[in-house]
Design a protein around this motif. Structure first.
Motif, PDB file in Angstrom:
ATOM      1  N   GLY A 265       0.788  -1.224   0.000  1.00 14.67           N
ATOM      2  CA  GLY A 265       0.000   0.000   0.000  1.00 14.67           C
ATOM      3  C   GLY A 265       0.821   1.275   0.000  1.00 14.67           C
TER       4      GLY A 265
ATOM      5  N   LYS B 282       3.776   1.585  -4.666  1.00 14.37           N
ATOM      6  CA  LYS B 282       4.712   1.090  -5.677  1.00 14.37           C
ATOM      7  C   LYS B 282       4.010   0.867  -7.024  1.00 14.37           C
ATOM      8  N   SER B 283       2.893   0.140  -6.998  1.00 14.14           N
ATOM      9  CA  SER B 283       2.207  -0.161  -8.258  1.00 14.14           C
ATOM     10  C   SER B 283       1.623   1.102  -8.871  1.00 14.14           C
ATOM     11  N   THR B 284       1.130   2.000  -8.026  1.00 16.78           N
ATOM     12  CA  THR B 284       0.585   3.253  -8.536  1.00 16.78           C
ATOM     13  C   THR B 284       1.677   4.053  -9.234  1.00 16.78           C
TER      14      THR B 284
END
Ligand SMILES: Nc1ncnc2c1ncn2[C@@H]1O[C@H](COP(=O)(O)OP(=O)(O)OP(=O)(O)O)[C@@H](O)[C@H]1O
Ligand SMILES: Nc1ncnc2c1ncn2[C@@H]1O[C@H](COP(=O)(O)OP(=O)(O)OP(=O)(O)O)[C@@H](O)[C@H]1O
Ligand code: SF4
Ligand SMILES: [Mg+2]
Ligand SMILES: [Mg+2]
Lengths: 328, 336
Positions: free
Chosen positions: B56, B59-61
């Motif tokens: 959360g 990282k992916s964002t």
């Protein structure tokens, strides 16, 4: 020390529409009171099925016991009536699972669920359930014991208001309610962040020491088992291929699979040591390889390995290996 | 190391931000989540940058922002010298050949009805790059490059292991000859023996093709192995950045230290619970330094003022911490 748990030549199969899966193939393990044993191995090797076997929680059918015994304090669990098993669950052997969220009811307050669990233990023990108020007092005590501050506020909250780490602590607290002698933890920290994992591992370690619990900790992570368990059993395709004191296994694995597994783990402490992969893939349990189940991937495999299943034998004090060619 | 210096970094992002508006649910009121809150990223051609941090932290964002797969809330991005911040969707589609994303879960990324051949051929066909025999040969060559024999061409995903599926995904990402590959937890769903194979292979691939990697992982040991540089994220911000060996062996940020101390080590009994409490709620971030409620060396300023990412040990290593910036943290002691 008395033998708390003894698993002897335990074989379990799953009968499904595509045939019989030979999932556990002659497991032998023992655990004394207060001992800690880690079980490691890659996905599908049977760790969770083994853990669930200790409480007879594998649905049957499809699960079918082929042979063996699981003795808890000398009594064979495989021969117990459901009522006797219910008495054992939670009171003698308690379990904690990977995904705490799915073992808590999202609609009920933590207090209600903990009181129900505690009172359920009372009835399973054959007594009358204690009053809710007394159950709640014990619940608060248990929450403090697992390091949760402000137990009263926590009891009033619902599971979705808690973080993953808090939920796992609540489940550990519930597992302690029946004062079990053996705690079986199946990947208890796999869903948690690493800083929170460290807290939960430290908690389990503290409880094991303070309460003299025996611990069977299942993990795919050798680091987690290193941190928590004095002994470790390495599983491959439904068999225990090596059992050893944990530091000795890490320092010098004797079974070819254990050697491959450890060589594959990247180690922060030794960045220059490049992890090595293992050729081949995990075998089908529908048609497991003959002889040694590891032989198709094994660098040492011989004709004998293809036909004869190796029995686990003691190679060094406290260390046993199921391999025809392993040497101390 | 004497690689010729390129004129500009392959990828350069400044002040990237993404705020999600979260709708009301049965359990919580509507809110704003600053998933990425002002992040700079520089990736040189042929380099590999690791991005680590807990669940959360964004990282992916950040990965999706860099590839412009989600609209930016702020900041700018340059790719191969070109400002792509406001590039049209059409122009972006052409550019995406050169930037590819590989996901954590190879099973979800593959269409169960498509054979390996069709899955890898798809991008080549859509971009009109090859047809017929040439297409077949190209796909076979790609599969050989990722270590899958020719008889895999006609298999379906359910006939592949997890590691084989991830190789197919990599082959498909390579089909269009990208320069930048963003790998979002590429081995997290794989067994450790398979992970070792894939990491080894990804390293060789980068050297052979001169690719640039942005490598996202929560596993510090994996990042240490694959990446030259590493950036540590906490709650939408980069808190420490520098050469991987430097950051992971001489960490300066208290969070990086806690993270490293928390990793259970092979053959070592016990583990240090080095950061109390839980990662904060991104919808309700703490004021000042987001790490201060869990930080063992926090000072009054940490509670009020967010620290900037400043140089720590030399020009190459940056850290966002008041205490580390002013007097440095004491040398790390062995975990207790
Ligand atoms: N109810 C079931 N019916 C049929 N097969 C089953 C059932 N439960 C488990 N199995 C099979 O038993 C084998 C062992 O599964 P198990 O869940 O114990 O693996 P594991 O070692 O815990 O793996 P993981 O690390 O992925 O959790 C697998 O091949 C699985 O498909
Ligand atoms: N589409 C979305 N809508 C609303 N919030 C989102 C959305 N995508 C991500 N978020 C939130 O943004 C924050 C960052 O999420 P992100 O997926 O980038 O984290 P991450 O670092 O990749 O985590 P993980 O390690 O779990 O993959 C989280 O709080 C997440 O809940
Ligand atoms: S018994 Fe044979 S195949 Fe099995 S691990 Fe030992 S050497 Fe390898
Ligand atoms: Mg399991
Ligand atoms: Mg992610």
């Amino acid at each position: 020390m008395t033998t708390l748990l003894e698993i002897a030549d335990y074989r379990l199969a799953f009968d499904t529409f595509d045939g019989t899966h030979h999932v556990l193939d002659g497991i032998d393990l023992r655990l004394d009171a207060g001992e800690t044993l880690g079980v490691v191995g890659e996905t599908g090797c049977g760790k969770s099925v083994l853990a669930r076997s200790l409480l007879q929680l594998n649905p049957s059918p499809p699960a079918r016991v082929v042979s063996g015994a699981i003795r808890f304090r000398g009594e064979d669990l495989l021969r117990l009536e459901e009522a006797a098993l219910r008495r054992l669950r939670g009171r003698a052997i308690a379990m904690v699972f990977q995904d705490p969220a799915s073992y808590l009811n999202p609609l009920l307050a933590v207090a209600t669920q903990m009181e129900d669990a505690i009172r359920g233990q009372d009835s399973a023990a054959g007594g009358r359930p204690r009053p809710r108020r007394a159950a709640r007092a014990l619940a608060a005590e248990l929450l403090s014991a697992v390091g949760l501050p402000e137990p009263q506020r926590l009891l009033a909250s619902h599971p979705h208001q808690l973080s993953g780490g808090m939920r796992q602590r609540v489940l550990i607290a519930m597992a302690l309610a029946g004062e079990p002698a053996l705690l079986v933890a199946d990947e208890p920290t796999t869903a948690l962040d690493v800083t929170v994992q460290a807290q939960v591992l430290a908690l389990i370690d503290g409880l094991v020491r303070a309460r003299g619990l025996a611990l069977m900790l299942i993990s795919h992570d050798l680091g987690v088992v290193s941190a928590s368990c004095a002994r470790v059993a390495v599983m491959y395709a439904g068999t225990v291929v090596e059992e050893a004191p944990t530091p000795e296994l890490i320092a010098r694995p004797l079974h070819p699979y254990a050697q491959g597994l450890i060589a594959a783990v990247p180690d922060l402490g030794r960045p220059e040591a490049k992890p090595r992969g293992m050729p081949g893939s995990i075998p089908s349990l529908l048609h497991p390889p003959s002889g040694c189940r590891f032989h198709p991937r094994c660098p040492l495999a011989s004709e004998r390995c293809r036909v004869e299943k190796p029995l686990r034998r003691t190679l060094l004090p406290g260390r046993s290996v199921a391999c025809h060619h392993a040497t101390p | 190391m004497t690689a010729p210096l390129p004129e500009a970094p392959l990828l350069e992002a400044r002040g990237l931000a993404k705020t999600y508006l979260t709708p009301r649910t049965a359990f919580r009121p509507p809110g704003r989540v600053a998933a990425v809150a002002g992040v700079d990223v520089t990736l040189e051609a042929g380099a590999s940058l690791g991005l680590v941090g807990e669940s959360g932290c964004g990282k992916s964002t950040l990965a999706r922002l860099l590839l412009r797969l989600v609209p930016l809330s702020g900041g700018s991005i340059r790719f191969a010298g070109q400002d792509i911040t406001d590039l049209s969707e059409r122009a972006m589609r052409r550019l995406r050949r050169r930037m590819q994303l590989i996901h954590q879960n190879p099973s979800a990324a593959l269409d169960p009805r498509l054979t390996v051949m069709s899955a890898v051929a798809e991008p080549l066909r859509i971009q009109g790059i090859a047809r017929g025999r040439a297409l077949h040969d190209r796909v076979a060559a790609l599969l050989a490059e990722v270590g899958l024999p020719g008889d895999f061409l006609h298999r379906h995903p359910h006939e592949l292991s997890g590691g084989q599926k991830q190789r197919v995904c990599i082959a498909r990402a390579l089909a269009l000859e990208p320069q930048l590959v963003v790998l979002d937890e590429p081995t997290s769903a794989l067994d450790v023996s398979v992970q070792a194979q894939i990491l080894d292979f990804l390293g060789a691939l980068r050297r052979q093709r001169g690719l640039s990697y942005l490598f996202i992982s929560h596993n510090l040991a994996v990042v240490r192995q694959v990446c030259e540089r590493v950036a540590v994220m906490y709650l939408g911000r980069i808190v420490e950045e520098g050469p991987a060996a430097e950051v992971l062996e001489r960490p300066q940020h208290p969070y990086t230290r806690a993270l490293l101390a928390s990793v259970p080590r092979l053959g070592v009994a016990g583990v240090a619970a080095a950061a109390p409490g839980d990662p904060p709620n991104p919808a309700d971030p703490p004021p000042g330094c987001a790490f201060h409620p869990r930080c063992l060396v926090a000072e009054p300023a940490c509670r009020t003022t967010a620290p900037a990412l400043n140089f720590a040990r030399g020009e190459d290593h940056r850290v966002a911490c008041h205490v580390a910036a002013r007097r440095g943290l004491p040398e790390m002691t062995e975990t207790t």
